[in-house]
Design an enzyme around this catalytic site. Structure first.
Site, PDB file in Angstrom:
ATOM      1  N   LYS A 159       0.841  -1.195   0.000  1.00  0.00           N
ATOM      2  CA  LYS A 159       0.000   0.000   0.000  1.00  0.00           C
ATOM      3  C   LYS A 159       0.876   1.245   0.000  1.00  0.00           C
ATOM      4  O   LYS A 159       1.972   1.226   0.564  1.00  0.00           O
ATOM      5  CB  LYS A 159      -0.851   0.027   1.279  1.00  0.00           C
ATOM      6  CG  LYS A 159      -2.030  -0.905   1.290  1.00  0.00           C
ATOM      7  CD  LYS A 159      -2.823  -0.741   2.582  1.00  0.00           C
ATOM      8  CE  LYS A 159      -3.957  -1.728   2.666  1.00  0.00           C
ATOM      9  NZ  LYS A 159      -4.984  -1.569   1.629  1.00  0.00           N
ATOM     10  N   ARG A 216     -10.264 -11.532   1.546  1.00  0.00           N
ATOM     11  CA  ARG A 216     -11.098 -12.571   0.938  1.00  0.00           C
ATOM     12  C   ARG A 216     -10.417 -13.928   0.966  1.00  0.00           C
ATOM     13  O   ARG A 216     -11.072 -14.959   0.972  1.00  0.00           O
ATOM     14  CB  ARG A 216     -11.488 -12.138  -0.487  1.00  0.00           C
ATOM     15  CG  ARG A 216     -10.324 -11.966  -1.409  1.00  0.00           C
ATOM     16  CD  ARG A 216     -10.687 -11.158  -2.658  1.00  0.00           C
ATOM     17  NE  ARG A 216     -10.793  -9.724  -2.371  1.00  0.00           N
ATOM     18  CZ  ARG A 216     -11.125  -8.801  -3.273  1.00  0.00           C
ATOM     19  NH1 ARG A 216     -11.395  -9.144  -4.515  1.00  0.00           N
ATOM     20  NH2 ARG A 216     -11.191  -7.527  -2.938  1.00  0.00           N
TER      21      ARG A 216
HETATM   22  N1  BES Z   1      -8.091  -3.754   4.204  1.00  0.00           N
HETATM   23  C1  BES Z   1      -8.257  -3.332   2.866  1.00  0.00           C
HETATM   24  C2  BES Z   1      -9.562  -2.565   2.655  1.00  0.00           C
HETATM   25  C3  BES Z   1      -9.706  -1.252   3.388  1.00  0.00           C
HETATM   26  C4  BES Z   1      -9.352  -0.068   2.769  1.00  0.00           C
HETATM   27  C5  BES Z   1     -10.230  -1.204   4.658  1.00  0.00           C
HETATM   28  C6  BES Z   1      -9.516   1.125   3.429  1.00  0.00           C
HETATM   29  C7  BES Z   1     -10.393  -0.016   5.322  1.00  0.00           C
HETATM   30  C8  BES Z   1     -10.042   1.150   4.716  1.00  0.00           C
HETATM   31  C9  BES Z   1      -8.269  -4.514   1.909  1.00  0.00           C
HETATM   32  O1  BES Z   1      -7.496  -5.599   2.286  1.00  0.00           O
HETATM   33  C10 BES Z   1      -7.738  -4.027   0.618  1.00  0.00           C
HETATM   34  O2  BES Z   1      -6.617  -3.622   0.584  1.00  0.00           O
HETATM   35  N2  BES Z   1      -8.561  -4.073  -0.420  1.00  0.00           N
HETATM   36  C11 BES Z   1      -8.189  -3.632  -1.711  1.00  0.00           C
HETATM   37  C12 BES Z   1      -8.721  -4.615  -2.721  1.00  0.00           C
HETATM   38  C13 BES Z   1      -8.196  -4.416  -4.100  1.00  0.00           C
HETATM   39  C14 BES Z   1      -6.725  -4.724  -4.150  1.00  0.00           C
HETATM   40  C15 BES Z   1      -8.974  -5.323  -5.042  1.00  0.00           C
HETATM   41  C16 BES Z   1      -8.766  -2.244  -1.934  1.00  0.00           C
HETATM   42  O3  BES Z   1      -9.858  -1.978  -1.453  1.00  0.00           O
HETATM   43  O4  BES Z   1      -8.101  -1.435  -2.549  1.00  0.00           O
HETATM   44 ZN    ZN Z   2      -5.468  -5.422   1.668  1.00  0.00          ZN
END
Ligand code: BES
Ligand code: ZN
Ligand code: ZN
Length: 479
Positions: A257, A331
């Protein structure tokens, strides 16, 4: 930190008191002199919510009647007034307060808001720890229709919510998967439910490739947690199962991230916090149900043998998944947990997860995104619980066309569905691992708040606890 809630028989002359006013001329203004009455009437005309009267011997806070279109919104208004009253009491140094007047649901809502607003995460703050004694200590309800059981119920819901908030607020340095499991065990012991923890060896023997895959880049082992509460008087023959995403920290893994998106990722176990908080509230209040909580727990890091984009992993049910983005990790661990849930032949499974930024982008912090494959009945009841607790739900569709978004060239599924419909493709991915009535709640927008929001506070909110408690209570009582 948490306020002691109790009942009391009467409001005495020198007791600080909050009085909920009825809509007509009501006897609740008994505490006021003529001159104060006139002042009150003026303030009410100018639509003040709470009128504070300093009677030298004591404070009287008069809460104006709430006339909202819906009963649900009226109760929410009482909760919010409770929260702002808490701030006033704290400012004025009031340590004990009585509350009287209003209808049962109203006085309980105000009390709940007040109690929830008292939360502080003081573990690492000397200033807060030193000032603990300046907080409101005790709230006594004086009301002919409110029993000590009602008040205890609120106490227990608050306790569950505060535990959830504490776990969300705790950084990963002091709350990795094993420590999270320890916290579950402690909660189980204190509140009366069983906790079984699978270690890495057991997880390997169960071939939980999703959980192991996400964990591969971490120096800390994963855990898989089974929480079970079973009342002798359980109304359900098949258990209800709640599943929580327990990512103790989400760096994104090798699909790292950007740094500011990482700042709050200790909250990525918010789903598991909701599960444990609900178990606590349900067990302490002895709801007549059979409830199982499942939590796959690990952090998501890019170290060592971390899975790489393009890897194929195998979930415990045999499904192969091409991992094209290691940041779509929730997931993967939920796939193992949802597969595991099959063995219970559950009446209903609800999972809660901070799953996608897309869910947060879609509806912000005002609600959770719901999807599900169950017959509409449970969904509708959960939506109603959402209105009643003001943890509201918006349903997104799981149209079968979305299934195609997850097609992989080399595996049964891929773990991302492209730029569009991100919350839905995540839900669609999860659906693959279910063969029972199932509801998915994406709580990414509500689990953690960057700014103060009334009784939800700031940072970890404990979102989901009040919702699920209310839902299960209704189910138990309508059975
Ligand atoms: N934990 C994150 C989602 C999230 C984002 C929770 C902001 C709380 C605040 C999750 O694991 C994630 O990173 N999801 C990605 C999925 C994508 C790579 C398909 C996302 O939402 O960008
Ligand atoms: Zn994630
Ligand atoms: Zn995540």
């Amino acid at each position: 930190m948490s306020i002691k809630l109790k009942t009391s028989k009467a409001v005495k002359d020198k007791d600080d008191v909050i009085v909920l006013l009825g809509s007509g001329d009501s006897e609740e203004t008994y505490v006021l002199s003529d001159i104060e009455q006139q002042y009150l009437q003026k303030q009410l005309k100018s639509k003040k919510d709470v009128i504070a009267v300093n009677q030298y011997q004591r404070w009287v806070f008069l809460v104006s009647p709430v006339t909202e279109e819906s009963a649900e919104y009226a109760l929410e208004t009482y909760r919010k007034r409770g929260a702002s009253l808490y701030q006033t009491l704290k400012q004025e140094g009031v340590k004990k307060i009585k509350i009287s007047g209003g209808e049962t649901a109203q006085i309980l809502a105000l009390t709940e808001g007040l109690a929830l607003a008292a939360y502080q995460f003081s573990t690492y703050r000397k200033d807060l720890k030193e000032n603990l004694s300046s907080n409101v200590k005790e709230v006594s309800l004086v009301h002919p229709e409110v029993s000590s059981r009602d008040v205890q119920e609120v106490n227990n819901i608050v306790a569950g919510t505060f535990l959830a908030r504490n776990l969300v607020n705790e950084p990963v340095i002091s709350l990795n998967a094993e420590k999270l499991s320890r916290a579950f065990k402690k909660a189980g012991k204190d509140s009366g439910f069983k906790v079984e923890v699978f270690d890495k060896a057991k997880i390997k023997s169960l071939k939980m490739g999703g959980l192991l895959g996400v964990n591969a880049g971490s120096p800390d082992p994963p855990t898989f947690n089974i929480l079970e509460y079973k009342s002798d008087k359980a109304v359900n023959k098949q258990p209800y199962v709640i599943v929580g995403k327990g990512v103790t920290y989400d760096t994104g893994g090798l699909s790292l991230k950007p740094s500011t998106s990482m700042d709050t990722m200790k909250s990525d176990m918010g789903g598991s916090a909701a599960v444990i908080g609900t178990m606590v509230a349900v067990a302490k209040n002895k709801l007549p149900i059979h409830l199982i909580g499942l939590v796959p727990a690990t952090d998501n890091r890019p170290g060592g043998n971390a899975i790489v984009p393009g890897d194929v992993i195998t979930i415990s049910d045999g499904t192969t998944v091409e991992v094209l983005n290691t940041d779509a990790e929730g997931r993967l661990i939920l796939a193992d947990a949802l597969s595991f849930a099959k063995k219970y032949k559950p009446a209903l499974v609800i999972d809660l997860a901070t799953l996608t930024g897309a869910a947060a982008v879609a509806i912000g912090k005002e609600g959770m995104v719901m999807m599900g494959s169950d017959s509409d009945d449970y969904k509708n009841q959960l939506k109603q619980a959402g209105e009643a607790t003001y943890e509201r739900l918006v349903e997104f569709p799981l149209w079968k066309e979305y299934r195609d978004y997850l097609k992989s060239d080399i595996a049964d599924l891929k773990n991302i569905g492209g730029r569009m419909a991100g919350a839905i493709t995540a839900g669609m991915f999860l659906k693959h691992f279910t063969d029972y009535a199932w509801i998915h709640l994406d709580i990414a927008g509500v689990a953690f708040l960057d700014s103060l929001d009334s009784y939800r506070g700031k940072n970890g909110t404990g979102a989901g606890v009040r919702l699920l408690y209310h839902f299960f209570k209704k189910l138990a009582h309508s059975a």
